[in-house]
Design a protein around this motif. Structure first.
Motif, PDB file in Angstrom:
ATOM      1  N   VAL A  11      -0.082   2.479  -2.889  1.00 60.61           N
ATOM      2  CA  VAL A  11       0.658   3.904  -2.756  1.00 60.61           C
ATOM      3  C   VAL A  11       1.434   3.693  -1.491  1.00 60.61           C
ATOM      4  O   VAL A  11       2.700   4.033  -1.588  1.00 60.61           O
ATOM      5  CB  VAL A  11      -0.542   4.685  -2.412  1.00 60.61           C
ATOM      6  CG1 VAL A  11       0.288   6.120  -2.500  1.00 60.61           C
ATOM      7  CG2 VAL A  11      -1.242   4.938  -3.733  1.00 60.61           C
ATOM      8  N   ASP A  12       1.184   3.121  -0.427  1.00 62.63           N
ATOM      9  CA  ASP A  12       1.915   3.066   0.894  1.00 62.63           C
ATOM     10  C   ASP A  12       3.236   1.999   0.356  1.00 62.63           C
ATOM     11  O   ASP A  12       4.276   2.400   0.786  1.00 62.63           O
ATOM     12  CB  ASP A  12       1.148   2.231   1.834  1.00 62.63           C
ATOM     13  CG  ASP A  12       0.049   3.388   2.348  1.00 62.63           C
ATOM     14  OD1 ASP A  12       0.172   4.387   1.903  1.00 62.63           O
ATOM     15  OD2 ASP A  12      -0.783   2.830   3.325  1.00 62.63           O
ATOM     16  N   ALA A  13       3.044   1.091  -0.361  1.00 56.20           N
ATOM     17  CA  ALA A  13       3.913  -0.025  -0.645  1.00 56.20           C
ATOM     18  C   ALA A  13       5.105   0.806  -1.695  1.00 56.20           C
ATOM     19  O   ALA A  13       6.267   0.125  -1.539  1.00 56.20           O
ATOM     20  CB  ALA A  13       3.405  -1.261  -1.424  1.00 56.20           C
ATOM     21  N   ALA A  14       4.517   1.380  -2.623  1.00 55.88           N
ATOM     22  CA  ALA A  14       5.459   2.393  -3.381  1.00 55.88           C
ATOM     23  C   ALA A  14       6.275   3.187  -2.680  1.00 55.88           C
ATOM     24  O   ALA A  14       7.578   3.318  -2.987  1.00 55.88           O
ATOM     25  CB  ALA A  14       4.856   3.064  -4.526  1.00 55.88           C
ATOM     26  N   GLU A  63      11.654   4.650  -0.264  1.00 55.13           N
ATOM     27  CA  GLU A  63      12.444   4.764   0.988  1.00 55.13           C
ATOM     28  C   GLU A  63      13.626   3.968   1.325  1.00 55.13           C
ATOM     29  O   GLU A  63      14.597   4.321   1.540  1.00 55.13           O
ATOM     30  CB  GLU A  63      11.360   4.697   2.013  1.00 55.13           C
ATOM     31  CG  GLU A  63      11.531   5.685   3.435  1.00 55.13           C
ATOM     32  CD  GLU A  63      10.476   5.824   4.291  1.00 55.13           C
ATOM     33  OE1 GLU A  63      10.326   4.907   5.229  1.00 55.13           O
ATOM     34  OE2 GLU A  63       9.341   6.708   4.096  1.00 55.13           O
ATOM     35  N   SER A  64      13.443   2.611   1.042  1.00 54.88           N
ATOM     36  CA  SER A  64      14.291   1.515   1.122  1.00 54.88           C
ATOM     37  C   SER A  64      15.459   1.812   0.333  1.00 54.88           C
ATOM     38  O   SER A  64      16.654   1.382   0.439  1.00 54.88           O
ATOM     39  CB  SER A  64      13.699   0.203   1.362  1.00 54.88           C
ATOM     40  OG  SER A  64      13.113  -0.156   0.019  1.00 54.88           O
TER      41      SER A  64
END
Ligand code: ASP
Ligand code: MG
Length: 423
Positions: free
Chosen positions: A412-415, A420-421
């Motif tokens: 979830v954090d990676a997604a 964001e990027s």
């Protein structure tokens, strides 16, 4: 004032440890004010002040336990001191500020000196000061019971802050400390431990109860009950912290969220106690009366009418527990009393593991491969805990961190970071 225009913050002892740190906090609060926020900040006593005051108390009594009332009267001054100093530092920066004791802030506690619980908060004065445009600095760790100053237990400023956030209708409470957030494991032991962006209230409670020393557990409970998001972040470096909140994406996350280790435990075994009704009561009643918290109780299958009864307790409770245990041993006719002070409690925690089979087996397999012997096991729905030799604790943690892939960013954090990027 909308909930998001009000910042409720807490600065721990290390964040206000000296003149320079108090200045840094004042500068940070001044910036929040300049950005149009109202700020209510709860403070702990400077650095090790509480320990120093306790040492002074024991010196003046020659080691005799001081009266609980006077001890509270003394300890509460630590937070009053840092609150006043921070208010002065703000005023010196041209920011209007006022410091309030717990009582002045309307925090009522129940009547137990030294372990008061917040009974109610009527933050009328806090609201008035905020409305008048002042930053309000509240002395943490204290409330008033009738007219008696009562402290809230070690680490209690966390609880003061979250309770105030709830009473003021804030949706968030920022806990500023000397670490940047909550990690998958203690980074001093597991070098590739990763900071979590989000952790659920229940997971945080389990981690804190099992030895992760981020926050007072009562503060997390209060946040949970009142729906206040708690953000743990550093007052030393400017970067996002960890949010403790209702986690609606549990299913998408790594199932094991974090590891905890408690190296301050002892294992107690009553060997060959008679296996008959009432025995457990005769062991645990006197321990409860002596105010000793026990955990991980295991009673083995009985052989020849006797059984072994083991449990863990805090190592610091042993001095008080030992005489009680020896008396019990005699009374019930247990063959021996074994106390092992060199054990550690290692836990894996994650809300996702409750519906997923195989996590216990993977934990035990990992410990076996690392040649770590398991002495006791206990579980909750979202936690598996093993008692191991203290000498094995670090090795066990590192192995478990690898097995459960905790160094890899959570999906979830990676997604979220990808999104964001791209933006
Ligand atoms: N000063 C108190 C303590 O050291 C309360 C706190 O820091 O939250 O326990
Ligand atoms: Mg402290």
């Amino acid at each position: 004032m909308s909930a998001s225009d009000l910042l409720v913050q807490k600065y721990g002892g290390s964040s206000v440890a000296n003149v320079e740190r108090i200045g840094a906090v004042a500068t940070r609060i001044a910036a929040d004010r300049a950005a149009g926020k109202s700020v209510v900040a709860v403070v702990s006593a400077m650095g090790d002040t509480t320990d120093d005051l306790l040492a002074l108390a024991s010196q003046v009594t020659g080691g005799v336990l001081p009266s609980a009332r006077e001890q509270d009267a003394l300890l509460a001054t630590g937070e009053i001191q840092s609150a006043a100093l921070l208010a002065m530092a703000l005023q010196a920066r041209g920011v209007e500020a006022v410091s309030l004791s717990g009582a002045q802030a309307g925090i009522s506690a129940d009547g137990t000196f030294g372990k008061g619980r917040i009974a109610a908060i009527e933050p009328k004065r806090v609201r008035e000061e905020v409305a008048a445009g002042r930053v309000v600095i509240v002395a943490g760790f204290q409330g008033v019971s009738g007219t008696e100053t009562t402290t809230l237990g070690r680490g209690g400023s966390d609880t003061s802050a979250v309770a105030l956030a709830a009473a003021l209708g804030a949706d968030r409470c920022q806990i500023f400390t000397d670490v940047t957030g909550v990690y998958t494991a203690d980074p001093r032991v597991v070098t590739d431990a990763r900071q979590l962006q989000v952790i659920g209230y229940e997971e945080m409670l389990e981690l804190a109860n099992q030895g992760a020393q981020v926050m007072q557990t009562r503060a997390v409970e209060l946040g949970w009950v009142n729906g206040v998001t708690i953000e743990v972040l550093s007052s030393f470096v400017d970067q996002p912290g960890t949010q403790i909140k209702e986690d609606r994406q549990v299913e998408q996350r790594n199932k094991v969220r974090g590891l905890a280790a408690d190296t301050k435990v002892a294992k107690v075994t009553m060997v060959a106690v008679p296996d008959r009704p009432g025995i457990a009561k005769s062991v645990f009643d006197p321990l409860a009366t002596a105010n000793i918290n026990v955990d991980m109780i295991v009673q083995n299958v009985s052989h020849d009418g006797t059984t072994d009864l083991s449990f863990t307790c805090g190592r610091s409770d042993l001095a008080a527990a030992r005489p009680v245990l020896e008396k019990i041993q005699n009374e019930i006719g247990a063959r021996a009393l074994e106390i092992d002070e060199s054990v550690a409690k290692i836990s894996i925690v994650g809300a996702g593991i409750q519906n997923a089979p195989g996590y216990a087996a993977r934990m035990f397999g990992t410990l076996a491969d690392a040649k770590v012997n398991i002495q006791m096991i206990s579980t909750s729905e979202i936690r598996i805990t093993c008692i191991v030799a203290q000498a094995d604790a670090d090795r066990a943690l590192k192995a478990l961190h690898d097995t459960f892939d905790l160094a890899t960013p959570d999906p979830v954090d990676a997604a979220a970071r990808d999104a964001e990027s791209r933006a």
